[in-house]
Design a protein around this motif. Structure first.
Motif, PDB file in Angstrom:
ATOM      1  N   VAL A 157     -50.937 -35.370  -7.009  1.00 31.17           N
ATOM      2  CA  VAL A 157     -51.400 -34.899  -8.389  1.00 31.17           C
ATOM      3  C   VAL A 157     -49.937 -34.368  -8.709  1.00 31.17           C
ATOM      4  CG1 VAL A 157     -52.209 -34.216 -10.396  1.00 31.17           C
ATOM      5  CG2 VAL A 157     -53.894 -35.299  -7.934  1.00 31.17           C
ATOM      6  N   ASP A 163     -53.398 -40.419  -9.727  1.00 31.96           N
ATOM      7  CA  ASP A 163     -54.434 -39.814 -10.476  1.00 31.96           C
ATOM      8  C   ASP A 163     -54.767 -39.519 -10.522  1.00 31.96           C
ATOM      9  OD1 ASP A 163     -55.631 -39.946 -12.865  1.00 31.96           O
ATOM     10  OD2 ASP A 163     -55.454 -41.813 -13.330  1.00 31.96           O
ATOM     11  N   GLU A 165     -58.167 -38.802 -12.080  1.00 38.40           N
ATOM     12  CA  GLU A 165     -59.251 -39.587 -12.331  1.00 38.40           C
ATOM     13  C   GLU A 165     -59.769 -41.121 -11.411  1.00 38.40           C
ATOM     14  OE1 GLU A 165     -61.141 -38.313 -15.172  1.00 38.40           O
ATOM     15  OE2 GLU A 165     -59.672 -36.861 -15.261  1.00 38.40           O
ATOM     16  N   THR A 166     -58.919 -41.143 -10.593  1.00 44.18           N
ATOM     17  CA  THR A 166     -58.841 -41.808  -9.708  1.00 44.18           C
ATOM     18  C   THR A 166     -59.188 -41.293  -8.015  1.00 44.18           C
ATOM     19  OG1 THR A 166     -56.748 -42.046  -8.466  1.00 44.18           O
ATOM     20  CG2 THR A 166     -56.999 -43.838 -10.245  1.00 44.18           C
TER      21      THR A 166
END
Ligand code: IPE
Ligand code: IPE
Ligand code: MG
Length: 241
Positions: A157, A163, A165-166
């Motif tokens: 990250v 990401d 969020e993934t």
């Protein structure tokens, strides 16, 4: 043709994980030093491996030494490391002959150099074998494994290659030492202890658990077949009905 395990092929587990426990008690019952129990226990490894190969179970993971086991007296730890070294020296030819792919999970850097090098050699040599994937958990701790995964994910990250969020369950699974190996379907523990002892915490979330009172050095091929039969009788619901 019927399966040697007594279980139809479509009801077999794909991955069996074993907490090999009770070597010390086996030795104590006989007035022998604990290490004699460990020595005899390494024979049960051969029996279990054979049972999986005969039944056609493609993955076997054995808990051989935990992170916590370093707390044991130095002479026992030393003897266990020597046993690992001897196991690899004596069994590598057999591993190759039987087409077994050896893997290891855990902090292998904690192992004595000689044993670690032998382990890495056998792992490299057997990497393309296909009959059975045999994983040894050595200096293994499940919480440490999750910490290592969290650190690696955080690094990615930070580097901008991942990401947040993934991040999903697959992201976590693919950062564990067991990446690429299916989760255990069946977890066996010998010697009657009803606990997990920091083994594969993430991976066993839906494993069927079989605990047998048999001590590990007494555990034979038929005992693993019996565990497979017990597994085949279970109704896995995964939260459904
Ligand atoms: C399992 O047997 C082997 C290792 C943990 C290395 P134990 O040595 O734990 O045997 P018990 O539980 O004392 O009988
Ligand atoms: C678990 O057995 C670890 C291995 C089999 C390698 P232990 O004997 O160390 O576990 P506890 O101490 O009974 O929980
Ligand atoms: Mg024990």
């Amino acid at each position: 043709m019927s399966n040697p395990s007594g279980v139809p092929a479509d009801k077999l587990p794909r991955h069996i994980a074993v907490i090999m426990d009770g070597n010390g008690r086996w030795a104590r019952e006989r007035g022998l030093p604990r290490i004699e129990g460990h020595r005899r226990g390494s024979e049960s490894v051969r029996a279990c491996t054979a049972a999986c190969m005969e039944a056609g179970v493609p993955y076997l993971t054995l808990y051989a030494f935990s992170k916590e086991n370093w707390q044991r007296p130095a002479d026992e730890v030393g003897a266990l490391m020597l046993l690992l070294d001897r196991f690899l020296a004596e069994r590598t030819a057999e591993i190759m002959e039987r087409n077994i792919r050896l893997r290891a999970i855990g902090h292998l850097g904690d192992l004595p150099d000689k044993a670690r090098r032998r382990l890495e050699d056998t792992i490299a040599k057997s990497a393309n074998n296909t009959a059975l994937t045999l994983t040894l958990a050595l200096s293994y701790g499940a919480r440490t494994e999750i910490v290592d995964a969290a650190r690696e994910i955080a690094r990615e990250v930070k580097a901008g290659t991942l990401d947040p969020e993934t991040i999903d369950e697959n992201t976590i699974a693919s950062h564990l030492y067991t990446a690429g190996v299916p989760d255990p379907d069946l977890l066996v523990r010998t010697s009657g202890e009803m606990r997990i002892s920091n083994f594969l915490l993430w991976q066993i979330s839906y494993a069927e658990i079989v605990v047998t009172p048999k001590l590990w050095p007494d555990f034979a091929k038929e005992d693993l077949f019996a565990a497979m039969q017990e597994y085949a009788r279970r109704n896995r619901r995964y939260g459904g009905i």
